[in-house]
Design an enzyme around this catalytic site. Sequence first.
Site, PDB file in Angstrom:
ATOM      1  N   PRO A 248     -15.664  -4.232   3.169  1.00 31.28           N
ATOM      2  CA  PRO A 248     -16.899  -4.449   3.938  1.00 31.28           C
ATOM      3  C   PRO A 248     -17.960  -3.380   3.656  1.00 31.28           C
ATOM      4  CG  PRO A 248     -15.182  -3.525   5.349  1.00 31.28           C
ATOM      5  CD  PRO A 248     -14.522  -3.903   4.054  1.00 31.28           C
ATOM      6  N   LEU A 249     -17.475  -2.210   3.200  1.00 35.21           N
ATOM      7  CA  LEU A 249     -18.407  -1.127   2.878  1.00 35.21           C
ATOM      8  C   LEU A 249     -18.599  -0.999   1.368  1.00 35.21           C
ATOM      9  CD1 LEU A 249     -17.050   1.531   5.414  1.00 35.21           C
ATOM     10  CD2 LEU A 249     -19.085   0.079   5.646  1.00 35.21           C
TER      11      LEU A 249
ATOM     12  N   GLY B 143     -15.869  -0.993  -0.721  1.00 37.13           N
ATOM     13  CA  GLY B 143     -14.576  -0.629  -1.295  1.00 37.13           C
ATOM     14  C   GLY B 143     -14.560   0.784  -1.852  1.00 37.13           C
ATOM     15  N   PHE B 144     -13.916   0.949  -3.003  1.00 35.83           N
ATOM     16  CA  PHE B 144     -13.691   2.296  -3.535  1.00 35.83           C
ATOM     17  C   PHE B 144     -15.006   3.001  -3.887  1.00 35.83           C
ATOM     18  CE2 PHE B 144      -9.748  -0.026  -4.322  1.00 35.83           C
ATOM     19  CZ  PHE B 144      -8.832   0.834  -3.754  1.00 35.83           C
ATOM     20  N   THR B 145     -16.035   2.208  -4.183  1.00 40.77           N
ATOM     21  CA  THR B 145     -17.370   2.792  -4.415  1.00 40.77           C
ATOM     22  C   THR B 145     -18.292   2.227  -3.344  1.00 40.77           C
ATOM     23  OG1 THR B 145     -16.891   2.699  -6.770  1.00 40.77           O
ATOM     24  CG2 THR B 145     -19.163   3.159  -6.133  1.00 40.77           C
ATOM     25  N   PRO B 146     -18.425   2.941  -2.206  1.00 35.82           N
ATOM     26  CA  PRO B 146     -19.201   2.378  -1.089  1.00 35.82           C
ATOM     27  C   PRO B 146     -20.615   1.957  -1.497  1.00 35.82           C
ATOM     28  CG  PRO B 146     -17.930   4.256  -0.358  1.00 35.82           C
ATOM     29  CD  PRO B 146     -17.763   4.198  -1.849  1.00 35.82           C
ATOM     30  N   LEU B 147     -21.141   0.957  -0.784  1.00 37.44           N
ATOM     31  CA  LEU B 147     -22.436   0.338  -1.078  1.00 37.44           C
ATOM     32  C   LEU B 147     -23.542   1.380  -1.227  1.00 37.44           C
ATOM     33  CD1 LEU B 147     -22.295  -2.414   1.700  1.00 37.44           C
ATOM     34  CD2 LEU B 147     -22.039  -2.797  -0.772  1.00 37.44           C
TER      35      LEU B 147
ATOM     36  N   TYR C 256       0.864  -1.190   0.000  1.00 45.11           N
ATOM     37  CA  TYR C 256       0.000   0.000   0.000  1.00 45.11           C
ATOM     38  C   TYR C 256       0.891   1.228   0.000  1.00 45.11           C
ATOM     39  CZ  TYR C 256      -3.816  -3.159   1.417  1.00 45.11           C
ATOM     40  OH  TYR C 256      -4.749  -4.172   1.493  1.00 45.11           O
TER      41      TYR C 256
HETATM   42  N1  LIG Z   1      -6.721  -8.621   0.811  1.00 47.98           N
HETATM   43  C1  LIG Z   1      -7.029  -7.809  -0.175  1.00 47.98           C
HETATM   44  O1  LIG Z   1      -6.872  -8.131  -1.347  1.00 47.98           O
HETATM   45  C2  LIG Z   1      -7.614  -6.466   0.164  1.00 47.98           C
HETATM   46  C3  LIG Z   1      -8.185  -5.679  -0.850  1.00 47.98           C
HETATM   47  C4  LIG Z   1      -8.730  -4.469  -0.501  1.00 47.98           C
HETATM   48  C5  LIG Z   1      -8.708  -4.038   0.817  1.00 47.98           C
HETATM   49  N2  LIG Z   1      -8.123  -4.800   1.785  1.00 47.98           N
HETATM   50  C6  LIG Z   1      -8.129  -4.380   3.201  1.00 47.98           C
HETATM   51  O2  LIG Z   1      -9.473  -4.232   3.599  1.00 47.98           O
HETATM   52  C7  LIG Z   1      -9.663  -2.935   4.189  1.00 47.98           C
HETATM   53  C8  LIG Z   1     -11.083  -2.467   3.939  1.00 47.98           C
HETATM   54  O3  LIG Z   1     -11.309  -2.286   2.556  1.00 47.98           O
HETATM   55  P1  LIG Z   1     -11.378  -0.841   1.887  1.00 47.98           P
HETATM   56  O4  LIG Z   1     -10.825   0.164   2.837  1.00 47.98           O
HETATM   57  O5  LIG Z   1     -10.752  -0.943   0.568  1.00 47.98           O
HETATM   58  O6  LIG Z   1     -12.907  -0.632   1.609  1.00 47.98           O
HETATM   59  P2  LIG Z   1     -14.188  -0.395   2.563  1.00 47.98           P
HETATM   60  O7  LIG Z   1     -13.814  -0.477   3.990  1.00 47.98           O
HETATM   61  O8  LIG Z   1     -15.267  -1.264   2.047  1.00 47.98           O
HETATM   62  O9  LIG Z   1     -14.606   1.089   2.176  1.00 47.98           O
HETATM   63  C9  LIG Z   1     -13.730   2.150   2.157  1.00 47.98           C
HETATM   64  C10 LIG Z   1     -14.429   3.283   1.418  1.00 47.98           C
HETATM   65  O10 LIG Z   1     -15.578   3.657   2.144  1.00 47.98           O
HETATM   66  C11 LIG Z   1     -15.505   5.040   2.506  1.00 47.98           C
HETATM   67  N3  LIG Z   1     -16.024   5.134   3.865  1.00 47.98           N
HETATM   68  C12 LIG Z   1     -15.508   4.567   4.988  1.00 47.98           C
HETATM   69  N4  LIG Z   1     -16.268   4.844   6.056  1.00 47.98           N
HETATM   70  C13 LIG Z   1     -17.296   5.601   5.607  1.00 47.98           C
HETATM   71  C14 LIG Z   1     -18.399   6.202   6.238  1.00 47.98           C
HETATM   72  N5  LIG Z   1     -18.614   6.070   7.547  1.00 47.98           N
HETATM   73  N6  LIG Z   1     -19.258   6.923   5.474  1.00 47.98           N
HETATM   74  C15 LIG Z   1     -19.073   7.056   4.146  1.00 47.98           C
HETATM   75  N7  LIG Z   1     -18.030   6.509   3.488  1.00 47.98           N
HETATM   76  C16 LIG Z   1     -17.137   5.790   4.214  1.00 47.98           C
HETATM   77  C17 LIG Z   1     -14.049   5.398   2.422  1.00 47.98           C
HETATM   78  O11 LIG Z   1     -13.883   6.762   2.088  1.00 47.98           O
HETATM   79  P3  LIG Z   1     -13.243   7.830   3.159  1.00 47.98           P
HETATM   80  O12 LIG Z   1     -11.787   7.576   3.163  1.00 47.98           O
HETATM   81  O13 LIG Z   1     -13.646   9.127   2.585  1.00 47.98           O
HETATM   82  O14 LIG Z   1     -13.903   7.529   4.470  1.00 47.98           O
HETATM   83  C18 LIG Z   1     -13.565   4.501   1.288  1.00 47.98           C
HETATM   84  O15 LIG Z   1     -13.875   5.095   0.034  1.00 47.98           O
HETATM   85  C19 LIG Z   1      -8.593  -2.087   3.514  1.00 47.98           C
HETATM   86  O16 LIG Z   1      -8.337  -0.898   4.234  1.00 47.98           O
HETATM   87  C20 LIG Z   1      -7.437  -3.050   3.450  1.00 47.98           C
HETATM   88  O17 LIG Z   1      -6.739  -3.046   4.705  1.00 47.98           O
HETATM   89  C21 LIG Z   1      -7.590  -6.012   1.468  1.00 47.98           C
END
Ligand SMILES: NC(=O)c1ccc[n+]([C@@H]2O[C@H](COP(=O)([O-])OP(=O)(O)OC[C@H]3O[C@@H](n4cnc5c(N)ncnc54)[C@H](OP(=O)(O)O)[C@@H]3O)[C@@H](O)[C@H]2O)c1
Length: 284
Positions: free
Chosen positions: A208-209, A211-215, A57
Amino acid sequence: MSTFQLGDLTVNRMGYGAMQLAGPHVFGPPQDRAQALAVLREAVASGVNHIDTSDFYGPHVTNQLIREALHPYRDDLTIVTKIGALRGSDASWLPAQSPAQLEAAVHDNLRNLGLDVLDVVNMRLMFDVMGPAEGDVEALITKLAELRERGLIRHIGLSNATAAQVRQARGIAPIVCVQNQYNLVHRHDDALIDELARDGIAYVPFFPLGGFTPLQSSQLAEVAAQLAATPMQVALAWLLQRSPNILLIPGTSSVAHLRQNLAADKLVLPAAAVARLNGVAASA
Ligand SMILES: NC(=O)c1ccc[n+]([C@@H]2O[C@H](COP(=O)([O-])OP(=O)(O)OC[C@H]3O[C@@H](n4cnc5c(N)ncnc54)[C@H](OP(=O)(O)O)[C@@H]3O)[C@@H](O)[C@H]2O)c1
């Protein structure tokens, strides 16, 4: 907060995923460095003791931020990292799965996190970058087991893995967690989650939310409004209620969003809400 075991390590089920702290496309420095450090400090101050990261990252950026914000680490903090990829100069994700590359990745993580031993290392499979795909994991897990024997790694996990790969890996070394994409809409791993729950192995959904395009879902929005919660909080509470072996690592670069997400730990979804939310995947 309820807890779960990652091997001999006890973690709160509500953790934090640090990927969003790097720059756009998870590449380069954060747009707001002070905010990135503040998010990490706030997470730990609020009781988070499970942080998910990787040296790819940034690359290196997220681990260096974690070290700057939190080192020396609290005794109860578990940092889970992953290896198996490198970044191209164009921000691409390149497989890096030879024994020498896996060993180098472990040393990169140790150096940038400022650790002597990595708590948990997920082997990020890259047979298909975008999702689990079958392929032999024997050489990969054997190498991680060797690094574990040498004391550089405490526990081994798998990421982007099929159920068959998880079973193969478990025949070679103890596996404490599986990290795959899973959320209200993306439920491919339902059977795997239940299988791992029976065996006391953590399942850690990434995105869980969404990802890059939240649910985005009208049913989710309606349930959230009824419960006076945000849709993101409901999405996290649904995961916590889905299975006791699910550990959450929602990602955010915002302190305000972090606080909202952590508060989902206290949200209890009534059965009718869960039934409605279970329909989100079916109608997606
Ligand atoms: N093993 C793998 O291949 C893999 C792949 C991807 C990710 N991961 C891990 O999984 C973790 C979680 O995945 P992720 O961070 O990619 O996606 P995520 O947790 O599903 O969602 C993150 C997105 O949601 C937004 N968000 C978060 N909280 C919010 C809220 N309360 N209200 C509105 N928007 C919100 C964030 O924007 P803001 O920054 O503006 O809050 C960001 O755009 C990563 O941080 C990483 O450590 C692992």
